[in-house]
Motif scaffolding. Sequence first.
Motif, short mmCIF file in Angstrom:
data_model
loop_
_atom_site.label_atom_id
_atom_site.label_comp_id
_atom_site.label_asym_id
_atom_site.label_seq_id
_atom_site.Cartn_x
_atom_site.Cartn_y
_atom_site.Cartn_z
N UNK A 257 15.12 26.33 -12.87
CA UNK A 257 14.27 25.87 -11.77
C UNK A 257 14.47 24.37 -11.53
N UNK A 258 14.87 24.01 -10.31
CA UNK A 258 15.17 22.61 -10.01
C UNK A 258 13.91 21.75 -10.00
N UNK A 259 12.80 22.28 -9.49
CA UNK A 259 11.56 21.51 -9.47
C UNK A 259 11.15 21.11 -10.89
N UNK A 260 11.24 22.04 -11.82
CA UNK A 260 10.87 21.74 -13.21
C UNK A 260 11.77 20.65 -13.79
N UNK A 261 13.07 20.75 -13.47
CA UNK A 261 14.02 19.76 -14.00
C UNK A 261 13.84 18.39 -13.33
N UNK A 262 13.48 18.38 -12.06
CA UNK A 262 13.21 17.12 -11.37
C UNK A 262 11.97 16.45 -11.95
N UNK A 263 10.94 17.23 -12.22
CA UNK A 263 9.71 16.67 -12.81
C UNK A 263 10.00 16.05 -14.17
N UNK B 229 0.82 -1.21 0.00
CA UNK B 229 0.00 0.00 0.00
C UNK B 229 0.87 1.27 0.00
N UNK B 230 1.84 1.32 0.91
CA UNK B 230 2.69 2.52 1.02
C UNK B 230 3.60 2.64 -0.20
N UNK B 231 4.22 1.51 -0.58
CA UNK B 231 5.09 1.53 -1.76
C UNK B 231 4.34 1.90 -3.02
N UNK B 232 3.12 1.37 -3.16
CA UNK B 232 2.30 1.71 -4.32
C UNK B 232 1.94 3.19 -4.35
N UNK B 233 1.64 3.75 -3.17
CA UNK B 233 1.28 5.17 -3.09
C UNK B 233 2.47 6.05 -3.49
N UNK B 234 3.67 5.70 -2.99
CA UNK B 234 4.87 6.47 -3.33
C UNK B 234 5.14 6.39 -4.83
N UNK B 235 5.06 5.17 -5.35
CA UNK B 235 5.33 4.96 -6.78
C UNK B 235 4.33 5.70 -7.65
N UNK B 236 3.05 5.62 -7.30
CA UNK B 236 2.01 6.31 -8.08
C UNK B 236 2.19 7.83 -8.02
N UNK C 47 2.86 10.04 -11.28
CA UNK C 47 2.02 11.18 -11.64
C UNK C 47 2.86 12.42 -11.88
N UNK C 48 3.86 12.65 -11.01
CA UNK C 48 4.77 13.79 -11.18
C UNK C 48 5.50 13.69 -12.52
N UNK C 49 5.97 12.47 -12.83
CA UNK C 49 6.71 12.27 -14.08
C UNK C 49 5.82 12.51 -15.29
N UNK C 50 4.58 12.03 -15.23
CA UNK C 50 3.66 12.22 -16.36
C UNK C 50 3.31 13.69 -16.54
N UNK C 51 3.04 14.37 -15.44
CA UNK C 51 2.73 15.81 -15.52
C UNK C 51 3.92 16.56 -16.09
N UNK C 52 5.14 16.14 -15.68
CA UNK C 52 6.35 16.81 -16.13
C UNK C 52 6.61 16.71 -17.62
N UNK C 53 5.96 15.75 -18.28
CA UNK C 53 6.12 15.62 -19.73
C UNK C 53 5.26 16.62 -20.49
#
Length: 265
Positions: free
Chosen positions: A59-65, A9-16, A20-26
């Motif tokens: 911006x580091x946040x943008x590059x991390x995403x 449950x916890x691992x799935x939540x972290x991964x999801x 989501x961050x990675x998908x938004x970042x695209x």
Amino acid sequence: MKRKNYNLMIGGAITLFFLAVALIGQFWTPYGTTTMDSMAVNLAPCAAHPLGTDNFGRDILSRVMAGSGSTFFVAVCTVLIGCVFGTIVGALTGYFGGFFDNLIMRFNDILLSFPSILLALIFISLTKPGSYNIILALGILFIPSFARIVRSEVIRCRELDFVKSARILGAGHIRIIFAHILPNAAVSLLTAAAIGFNNAVLAEASMSYLGLGIQPPEPSLGRMLYEAQSYLFNAPWYAIGPGVTIILIILGFSMVSEGLRSMQQ
């Protein structure tokens, strides 16, 4: 009462969350990943830049995403190559056995005796750095581990009653393998895939850190860590963003694999 699988449950939540961050970042980031601001060089975290800026004012946040998206892309493609071809090889060798099985497994043993990251580095150094060469190198090197897992599951199941019943009813070998035996190996494959994601993330970050992975100006978490090492005292936030992201992604996959493993017990 069945215990809740908190690791899953916890691992799935972290991964999801990071998926989501990675998908938004695209599709969207707060700033352009290559946009430089000479007035905001090495800026500490603030409202405008939650993770701060780097030595070029990016911006580091943008590059991390965006970098998380590159990491997930490499990991997904790598695991798909290893899983698909490893499943085919392991299923056929485990089901039919014989000389071909012994030959393939001995070759697998040779490949598994070497660290995959070392072989990948040799492959990349002989070709050309880049995400597609990383995917090809790691995908090929992941095949033996998936093949071994599938082979063991097929050997375990091939003489069970439901397989014998399928043979009596006239089912062909391919149907027996892929419709009757492999579904029983689903949890083992998912566990192996989660571990494979973990290893792929580490390998991609390591090779990008060494300059053999994803190339600038495309953002990469490993490359960001390499660039940040010269600013650890002046701008520690430069390394915190990509570093914590890598740690949490690996933690998420590790907890998912542990949760799936507990389901097998």
